[in-house]
Design an enzyme around this catalytic site. Structure first.
Site, PDB file in Angstrom:
ATOM      1  N   SER A  40       0.885  -1.155   0.128  1.00 34.26           N
ATOM      2  CA  SER A  40       0.152   0.161  -0.022  1.00 34.26           C
ATOM      3  C   SER A  40       1.043   1.082  -0.155  1.00 34.26           C
ATOM      4  O   SER A  40       0.333   2.756  -0.678  1.00 34.26           O
ATOM      5  CB  SER A  40      -0.838   0.192   0.979  1.00 34.26           C
ATOM      6  OG  SER A  40      -0.451  -0.090   2.420  1.00 34.26           O
ATOM      7  N   LYS A  75       0.859   4.449   6.986  1.00 36.36           N
ATOM      8  CA  LYS A  75       0.048   4.755   5.752  1.00 36.36           C
ATOM      9  C   LYS A  75       0.420   6.443   6.178  1.00 36.36           C
ATOM     10  O   LYS A  75       1.084   6.700   6.811  1.00 36.36           O
ATOM     11  CB  LYS A  75      -1.518   4.947   5.701  1.00 36.36           C
ATOM     12  CG  LYS A  75      -2.176   3.604   6.048  1.00 36.36           C
ATOM     13  CD  LYS A  75      -1.994   3.122   4.851  1.00 36.36           C
ATOM     14  CE  LYS A  75      -3.019   1.698   4.589  1.00 36.36           C
ATOM     15  NZ  LYS A  75      -2.424   0.812   3.739  1.00 36.36           N
TER      16      LYS A  75
END
Length: 158
Positions: A40, A75
């Site tokens: 990600s 993230k």
């Protein structure tokens, strides 16, 4: 003789406890080493890269996973409370706007096509934030501070 051995043993135990407490405080309150997994955050952070996360401030974040409290996720913070964020579906077909509520942040992975993030979870409470990831340790070829997002400006102007 026995007295000398006991004295050295207690001294060793004392030093071990002392340095153990210092190490615990350093990792708990200053920061620690984290291995990131998954695609990600590519290309900024690759699968199995090792990074340093500091716990004193907050930009790239290590976050406790909203869906699995036993695991952490890495993230990028895209928006803070009160920000209006331009959101897209993974297919980039549907675009919409989201406001980040008070006490929350909006997170997205750099690899938007392959990231489970706030577009899936929704805004994340500040309480799940564990630390700011800012320095890559491994692999040595990428050793150094992390770079800016490849996704550019994501705030909505209207």
């Amino acid at each position: 003789m026995l007295r000398g051995v006991l004295g050295k043993t207690f001294r060793l135990v004392g030093y071990t406890i002392q340095y153990g407490c210092i190490a615990h405080c350093a990792f708990e309150y200053v920061g620690g080493v984290v291995m990131c997994s998954g695609p990600s955050m590519e290309p900024t952070i690759q699968n199995s890269d090792i990074v340093f996360a500091e716990n004193l401030s907050r930009h790239f974040y290590g976050i406790q996973s909203p869906s699995d409290p036993k695991s952490n996720i890495c993230k990028r913070v895209i928006g803070l409370e009160g920000d209006k964020i331009l959101t897209t579906s993974p297919s980039d077909f549907f675009k919409s706007h989201s406001y980040v509520p008070m006490g929350h942040v909006w997170l997205e992975g750099d690899n938007l096509q392959n990231s489970t993030d706030s577009r899936y979870y929704g805004p994340i409470p500040y309480g799940l934030i564990r630390g700011r990831i800012f320095f890559k340790i491994w692999p040595l070829s990428d050793f150094g501070f992390l770079r800016a997002s490849p996704n550019g400006h994501r705030f909505s102007d209207d």
